[in-house]
Design a protein around this motif. Structure first.
Motif, short mmCIF file in Angstrom:
data_model
loop_
_atom_site.label_atom_id
_atom_site.label_comp_id
_atom_site.label_asym_id
_atom_site.label_seq_id
_atom_site.Cartn_x
_atom_site.Cartn_y
_atom_site.Cartn_z
N ASP A 306 0.83 -1.21 0.00
CA ASP A 306 0.00 0.00 0.00
C ASP A 306 0.86 1.25 0.00
N ASP A 307 1.89 1.26 0.85
CA ASP A 307 2.75 2.45 0.93
C ASP A 307 3.48 2.68 -0.39
N VAL A 308 3.96 1.60 -0.99
CA VAL A 308 4.67 1.73 -2.27
C VAL A 308 3.71 2.28 -3.33
N ALA A 309 2.52 1.68 -3.42
CA ALA A 309 1.56 2.11 -4.45
C ALA A 309 1.15 3.57 -4.23
N ASP A 310 0.90 3.95 -2.97
CA ASP A 310 0.49 5.35 -2.68
C ASP A 310 1.57 6.32 -3.14
N ARG A 311 2.83 6.00 -2.82
CA ARG A 311 3.92 6.91 -3.17
C ARG A 311 4.08 7.02 -4.69
N LEU A 312 3.99 5.88 -5.37
CA LEU A 312 4.19 5.91 -6.83
C LEU A 312 3.02 6.61 -7.53
N GLU A 313 1.80 6.40 -7.01
CA GLU A 313 0.63 7.06 -7.62
C GLU A 313 0.71 8.57 -7.51
N ASP A 314 1.39 9.05 -6.48
CA ASP A 314 1.51 10.51 -6.26
C ASP A 314 2.52 11.17 -7.21
N LEU A 315 3.34 10.37 -7.87
CA LEU A 315 4.37 10.98 -8.73
C LEU A 315 3.71 11.50 -10.01
N PRO A 316 3.96 12.75 -10.39
CA PRO A 316 3.34 13.29 -11.60
C PRO A 316 3.69 12.49 -12.85
N ALA A 317 4.87 11.85 -12.86
CA ALA A 317 5.30 11.12 -14.06
C ALA A 317 4.58 9.78 -14.22
N VAL A 318 3.91 9.34 -13.15
CA VAL A 318 3.28 8.01 -13.21
C VAL A 318 1.83 8.15 -13.70
N GLY A 319 1.53 7.49 -14.81
CA GLY A 319 0.17 7.53 -15.37
C GLY A 319 -0.79 6.74 -14.50
N PHE A 320 -0.42 5.52 -14.22
CA PHE A 320 -1.21 4.67 -13.32
C PHE A 320 -0.33 3.55 -12.78
N VAL A 321 -0.88 2.90 -11.75
CA VAL A 321 -0.13 1.83 -11.09
C VAL A 321 -0.94 0.54 -11.20
N ILE A 322 -0.27 -0.55 -11.50
CA ILE A 322 -0.94 -1.86 -11.51
C ILE A 322 -0.38 -2.65 -10.33
N ARG A 323 -1.28 -3.16 -9.51
CA ARG A 323 -0.83 -3.98 -8.38
C ARG A 323 -0.93 -5.44 -8.77
N ASP A 324 0.20 -6.08 -8.83
CA ASP A 324 0.20 -7.50 -9.16
C ASP A 324 1.11 -8.22 -8.17
N GLY A 325 1.35 -9.48 -8.40
CA GLY A 325 2.20 -10.24 -7.49
C GLY A 325 2.41 -11.62 -8.06
N VAL A 326 3.10 -12.45 -7.30
CA VAL A 326 3.40 -13.79 -7.81
C VAL A 326 2.09 -14.57 -8.00
N GLY A 327 2.02 -15.34 -9.08
CA GLY A 327 0.80 -16.08 -9.39
C GLY A 327 1.07 -17.56 -9.67
N ASP A 328 -0.02 -18.31 -9.77
CA ASP A 328 0.06 -19.77 -9.88
C ASP A 328 0.29 -20.30 -11.29
N GLY A 329 0.28 -19.41 -12.29
CA GLY A 329 0.55 -19.90 -13.64
C GLY A 329 -0.71 -20.08 -14.46
N PRO A 330 -0.57 -20.66 -15.66
CA PRO A 330 -1.69 -20.76 -16.59
C PRO A 330 -2.84 -21.62 -16.06
N ASP A 331 -4.01 -21.34 -16.59
CA ASP A 331 -5.22 -22.09 -16.23
C ASP A 331 -6.00 -22.42 -17.49
N ARG A 332 -6.63 -23.58 -17.50
CA ARG A 332 -7.58 -23.92 -18.57
C ARG A 332 -8.91 -23.31 -18.17
N GLU A 333 -9.52 -22.52 -19.02
CA GLU A 333 -10.76 -21.81 -18.68
C GLU A 333 -11.96 -22.55 -19.28
N THR A 334 -13.10 -22.41 -18.62
CA THR A 334 -14.30 -23.06 -19.18
C THR A 334 -15.11 -22.07 -20.03
#
Ligand code: DP6
Length: 338
Positions: A306-334
């Motif tokens: 949260d603190d990282v995202a808040d600080r980066l969002e406040d920077l005028p040069a930053v258009g937007f922030v995407i919050r992601d993280g480690v994931g489980d990999g591909p999935d077969r979808e129905t």
């Protein structure tokens, strides 16, 4: 006729694939390690049409309807479909639709998720059973080498082939190092530039070998790879972080000193790197890395997100922030895209 839909995630490289011994087959000169993301994914549906002929390739629009892929991407998708067809021993034409769940305009659309999803969905539609290693190798041969890592979740290593390689049976594919639940790291992506990068990764790989610093980087990499593997094993962000930044700067150093040079950074990149250093001075463990582009991935623990995202969002040069993280990999979808 058979249809398969797969979602495959993008990945962020901790140790970068940069420079190839054979660019057409995406055979790397160095091993790379990445973290597979969770929410930045490509969805791809492939349906066999029951007859030979032209493939149909569509971009599924976010709010319904279908458009065309860029001519370059369209060409690469069709070539890869031929490759998968040959591998599967099939002849039928297919209908394909693909869609990224993350803003493609964010310049984050590394083709890794796209070609991993296409490979897995096409293999599914052709009902061809395969091991993960085979699928990783096939995804690599799309020419987007980093796609070989996106067929797994968690933390992944793609080893460079040793010695001479013969034919297509070169054994260069990625392998999982640790599952996602081994260590929950977050990736706060500061988007400072939208639109496609001016120089493709393909051109970057080609030019890399002209940098006078390329051989130095090769010398440094075995120890750096070891440090990353060790830090991942011990879940040690204080050990991982400095290596991440060093490696990202090295990639761009090589790019900037190639002939002709490639400048991926924008003023926003520098602003984010400075903010990340300031966050650390304030006691927050956050470390930056960049792939071949201006946008910055800030790796941190969930408590710092949260603190990282808040600080980066406040920077005028930053258009937007995407919050992601480690994931489980591909999935077969129905649910299919068409
Ligand atoms: C800097 O040739 O795999 O991201 O086809 O654009 O995905 P795309 O690139 P690719 O090279 C990736 C270069 C990199 C580093 C990395 O992901 O290892």
């Amino acid at each position: 006729m058979s249809k398969a839909t797969v979602s495959a995630p993008a990945n962020i490289a901790f140790i970068k694939y940069w420079g190839a011994r054979d660019l057409d087959r995406a055979l790397p000169l160095n091993s790379s390690i990445s973290m597979t993301l969770d929410s930045c994914v490509t969805l791809c549906t492939v349906e066999t049409l029951g007859h030979e002929g032209q493939d149909e390739v569509w971009l599924a629009e976010p709010h319904g309807g279908f458009g065309s892929l860029s001519p370059e991407f369209d060409r690469r998708v069709r070539e890869h479909l031929d490759r998968v067809r040959l591998w599967a021993g099939r002849k039928e034409a297919v209908r394909v639709a693909t869609r990224n769940t993350f803003p493609t305009a964010g310049g984050l659309a590394s083709s890794a998720s796209g070609f991993a999803a296409l490979t897995l969905a096409a293999a599914g539609a052709f009902e061809k059973k395969a091991t993960d290693a085979e699928l990783s190798l096939l995804a690599r041969r799309s020419g987007s080498g980093s796609a070989s890592r996106s067929v797994y979740g968690g933390y992944v290593e793609w080893a460079a082939p040793k010695g001479e390689t013969k034919g297509d049976d070169d054994g260069s594919y990625a392998k999982p190092l640790f599952e996602a639940d081994h260590w929950e790291l977050r990736d706060v992506i500061a988007v400072v530039e939208i639109g496609p990068k001016t120089v493709s990764s393909l051109d970057g790989h080609r030019r890399a070998l002209t940098s006078p610093y390329y051989s130095k980087r090769q010398e440094l990499l075995p120890e750096r790879l070891d440090k990353v593997r060790r830090a991942l094993r011990k879940r040690d962000l204080a050990a991982l972080g400095p290596v991440l930044e060093e490696e990202a700067v090295d990639l761009h150093l090589i790019a900037m000193s190639s002939h002709p040079p490639v400048f991926y950074w924008s003023p926003g990149t520098i602003a984010v790197l400075r903010a990340v250093r300031e966050l650390r001075q304030e006691g927050l463990a956050a470390w930056a890395t960049m792939d071949a582009g201006a946008n910055v991935h800030v790796i941190c623990d969930p408590e710092a997100e949260d603190d990282v995202a808040d600080r980066l969002e406040d920077l005028p040069a930053v258009g937007f922030v995407i919050r992601d993280g480690v994931g489980d990999g591909p999935d077969r979808e129905t649910e299919h895209l068409f």
